[in-house]
Design a protein around this motif. Sequence first.
Motif, mmCIF file in Angstrom:
data_model
loop_
_atom_site.group_PDB
_atom_site.id
_atom_site.type_symbol
_atom_site.label_atom_id
_atom_site.label_comp_id
_atom_site.label_asym_id
_atom_site.label_seq_id
_atom_site.Cartn_x
_atom_site.Cartn_y
_atom_site.Cartn_z
ATOM 1 N N PHE A 22 -101.448 -41.236 48.589
ATOM 2 C CA PHE A 22 -101.282 -39.856 49.070
ATOM 3 C C PHE A 22 -99.921 -39.258 48.715
ATOM 4 N N PRO A 23 -98.796 -39.912 49.036
ATOM 5 C CA PRO A 23 -97.514 -39.284 48.687
ATOM 6 C C PRO A 23 -97.252 -39.225 47.182
ATOM 7 N N ILE A 24 -97.834 -40.149 46.417
ATOM 8 C CA ILE A 24 -97.686 -40.081 44.959
ATOM 9 C C ILE A 24 -98.403 -38.844 44.432
ATOM 10 N N LEU A 37 -92.275 -31.550 54.304
ATOM 11 C CA LEU A 37 -92.319 -32.094 55.664
ATOM 12 C C LEU A 37 -93.742 -32.417 56.091
ATOM 13 N N THR A 38 -94.673 -31.555 55.741
ATOM 14 C CA THR A 38 -96.072 -31.779 56.114
ATOM 15 C C THR A 38 -96.627 -33.022 55.432
ATOM 16 N N MET A 39 -96.388 -33.152 54.132
ATOM 17 C CA MET A 39 -96.911 -34.301 53.395
ATOM 18 C C MET A 39 -96.311 -35.614 53.905
ATOM 19 N N ALA A 40 -95.002 -35.624 54.140
ATOM 20 C CA ALA A 40 -94.353 -36.842 54.634
ATOM 21 C C ALA A 40 -94.842 -37.196 56.031
ATOM 22 N N SER A 41 -95.004 -36.190 56.878
ATOM 23 C CA SER A 41 -95.455 -36.442 58.257
ATOM 24 C C SER A 41 -96.898 -36.932 58.289
ATOM 25 N N ILE A 42 -97.746 -36.333 57.463
ATOM 26 C CA ILE A 42 -99.140 -36.777 57.398
ATOM 27 C C ILE A 42 -99.210 -38.233 56.951
ATOM 28 N N ASN A 43 -98.401 -38.568 55.963
ATOM 29 C CA ASN A 43 -98.440 -39.941 55.473
ATOM 30 C C ASN A 43 -97.957 -40.927 56.530
ATOM 31 N N SER A 44 -96.954 -40.524 57.300
ATOM 32 C CA SER A 44 -96.487 -41.393 58.381
ATOM 33 C C SER A 44 -97.576 -41.585 59.437
ATOM 34 N N LEU A 45 -98.321 -40.529 59.709
ATOM 35 C CA LEU A 45 -99.444 -40.660 60.645
ATOM 36 C C LEU A 45 -100.500 -41.619 60.091
ATOM 37 N N PHE A 46 -100.739 -41.558 58.782
ATOM 38 C CA PHE A 46 -101.655 -42.515 58.149
ATOM 39 C C PHE A 46 -101.189 -43.950 58.399
ATOM 40 N N VAL A 47 -99.905 -44.197 58.145
ATOM 41 C CA VAL A 47 -99.366 -45.557 58.296
ATOM 42 C C VAL A 47 -99.538 -46.044 59.723
ATOM 43 N N PHE A 48 -99.105 -45.239 60.678
ATOM 44 C CA PHE A 48 -99.204 -45.665 62.079
ATOM 45 C C PHE A 48 -100.659 -45.793 62.521
ATOM 46 N N ASN A 53 -87.441 -29.009 43.373
ATOM 47 C CA ASN A 53 -88.832 -29.392 43.104
ATOM 48 C C ASN A 53 -88.902 -30.759 42.430
ATOM 49 N N THR A 54 -88.055 -30.984 41.447
ATOM 50 C CA THR A 54 -88.031 -32.288 40.777
ATOM 51 C C THR A 54 -87.590 -33.378 41.732
ATOM 52 N N PHE A 55 -86.556 -33.075 42.517
ATOM 53 C CA PHE A 55 -86.044 -34.072 43.466
ATOM 54 C C PHE A 55 -87.127 -34.511 44.446
ATOM 55 N N PHE A 56 -87.787 -33.548 45.084
ATOM 56 C CA PHE A 56 -88.773 -33.896 46.108
ATOM 57 C C PHE A 56 -90.047 -34.483 45.509
ATOM 58 N N THR A 57 -90.307 -34.211 44.246
ATOM 59 C CA THR A 57 -91.421 -34.884 43.572
ATOM 60 C C THR A 57 -91.239 -36.394 43.630
ATOM 61 N N PHE A 58 -90.072 -36.855 43.215
ATOM 62 C CA PHE A 58 -89.822 -38.301 43.190
ATOM 63 C C PHE A 58 -89.505 -38.849 44.579
ATOM 64 N N TYR A 59 -88.981 -37.996 45.448
ATOM 65 C CA TYR A 59 -88.709 -38.421 46.832
ATOM 66 C C TYR A 59 -90.011 -38.784 47.544
ATOM 67 N N LEU A 60 -91.033 -37.950 47.363
ATOM 68 C CA LEU A 60 -92.335 -38.242 47.958
ATOM 69 C C LEU A 60 -93.002 -39.435 47.288
ATOM 70 N N MET A 61 -92.917 -39.529 45.978
ATOM 71 C CA MET A 61 -93.508 -40.662 45.268
ATOM 72 C C MET A 61 -92.899 -41.986 45.735
ATOM 73 N N THR A 62 -91.588 -41.984 45.942
ATOM 74 C CA THR A 62 -90.919 -43.207 46.391
ATOM 75 C C THR A 62 -91.464 -43.675 47.730
ATOM 76 N N TYR A 63 -91.849 -42.741 48.581
ATOM 77 C CA TYR A 63 -92.451 -43.090 49.872
ATOM 78 C C TYR A 63 -93.691 -43.948 49.646
ATOM 79 N N GLY A 64 -94.589 -43.491 48.772
ATOM 80 C CA GLY A 64 -95.819 -44.246 48.521
ATOM 81 C C GLY A 64 -95.558 -45.613 47.929
ATOM 82 N N VAL A 65 -94.606 -45.692 46.991
ATOM 83 C CA VAL A 65 -94.313 -46.972 46.354
ATOM 84 C C VAL A 65 -93.703 -47.950 47.360
ATOM 85 N N THR A 66 -92.851 -47.455 48.239
ATOM 86 C CA THR A 66 -92.247 -48.322 49.257
ATOM 87 C C THR A 66 -93.311 -48.874 50.202
#
Length: 491
Positions: free
Chosen positions: A11-13, A35-46, A106-119
């Motif tokens: 999802f975050p990727i 914020l929405t994408m990161a929060s949704i993904n955290s809800l998925f994890v929990f 935009n470029t920064f947050f692209t990889f910031y969100l992707m890193t979430y999924g990889v972690t």
Amino acid sequence: MSAILLVPIVFPILAGTLLFLLKPKSSKVRAAYVLTMASINSLFVFGLFFLIGEAEYFTIFNITETMPIRIMLDGPGRVFSGLVAFLWPLACSYAIQYMKHEGKENTFFTFYLMTYGVTVGVAFAANLVTMYFFYEFMTLVTLPIVMHGMKDKSLFAGRKYVLYSIGGAAFAFMGMIVLSVYSGFNNFRLGGFLPILTSSDKQMLLVMYLLMIFGFGVKAAIFPFHGWLPTASVAPTPVTALLHAVAVVNAGAFAILRVTYYVFGSEFLYGTWAQYVVLVAAIVTILFGSGMALKEQHFKRRLAYSTISNLSYMIFGAALMTPAGMVGAMSHMVFHGIIKITLFYVAGAVLYQTGKNYVNDLFGFGKRMPVVFACFALASAALVGVPMTAGFISKWNLITAAAATSNPVAWTGVFALLVSAVLTAMYLFAVVIKAYFPGPGFDMEQIRSVEDPRGGYMKVPMIILCVVIILLGIASTPFVTYLEQIATAFI
């Protein structure tokens, strides 16, 4: 049902990729999206903590018949992914405001969100080859944000980061290949899964164990492979906060825990010369990192050297090769992550508001930035190990675990931890004293323009983290009990 484990990885990727394609021009739209994408993904994890059992796993694909890329959610995976899921939305909030003066959001947050999924992929890995796959993928997705400024220093930091990471990966890969000949790539299991071995085979595998520990230990900044970490402090603070507190460095410590307890097994390793090598390396790194932090005057680099020291607290706990040592390592992984990201947020807030990078520039800042430096003072006390804070709990777990062994090197480690605590107090409280007590005759008018960041994007995450630091310090028993159940295979 187990296929749902893929969601918080993919999802975050995909969310990052979509952001890159859409390239929103409105900062408000981008902020809401991230914020929405990161929060949704955290809800998925929990949510997966309640939906997925310990024994369930999902095979994504097979590289070969004996090399499956497979994910699961066991005890250590829950601990690491839970830490990541808690911190990432807060990190995104902080980054939304901070990155306004860095540009290329935009470029920064692209990889910031992707890193979430990889972690999350590292946390969910069911076997060694899967963990290695996501571990290497992490290097690729974090490189663009390390080099975000694209200035000479940023490019140098990126090259150094890649060079160290590739070298470490090569060491770990060699160990993996030899290990696969003996055991294949079985699912992680507490106690390991090595067969009965001859004496010569055992010595060979001990060498491979060290190759893997120092290979994965590159991202955990173990001495002498620590050099990339202070250099990477030139990256934007939201990056260094993640590098030094959550994703990259903790992935290294997490991998060492996995290899020690879930691949080789403490019974195989305990009392061997390999255990002593890792213990000594951890002790040296603890003292080296603390000493360098005391010497360093650059604010973020001082915190980077502090991270080097504290990561080896976790390696030291893992190298004790006892259930109590494993509890100490995991508790410090979580508590240090929360504490250190707070400290980096303060350093970033100072840089964002004033452009100041050095400790000697901070005289009187405590009075002009009351929220920011109150957070710094509390987090500093926690990292020192003051009672009633989270840092005291994890350090107590490590010291008592070491003291409970008959290993003389472990007892040397107790001394090193105590010395490190004193040095930590010196290099952090020196900042607090300068900020709050600038000395008689100091002209506060020269810093009259200094103030806390406006709005809540940066301040609210720091306040939430400080509340958690206190709560974990006074009510950590349920969490530590959970870690003890993981370490004894109760769950």
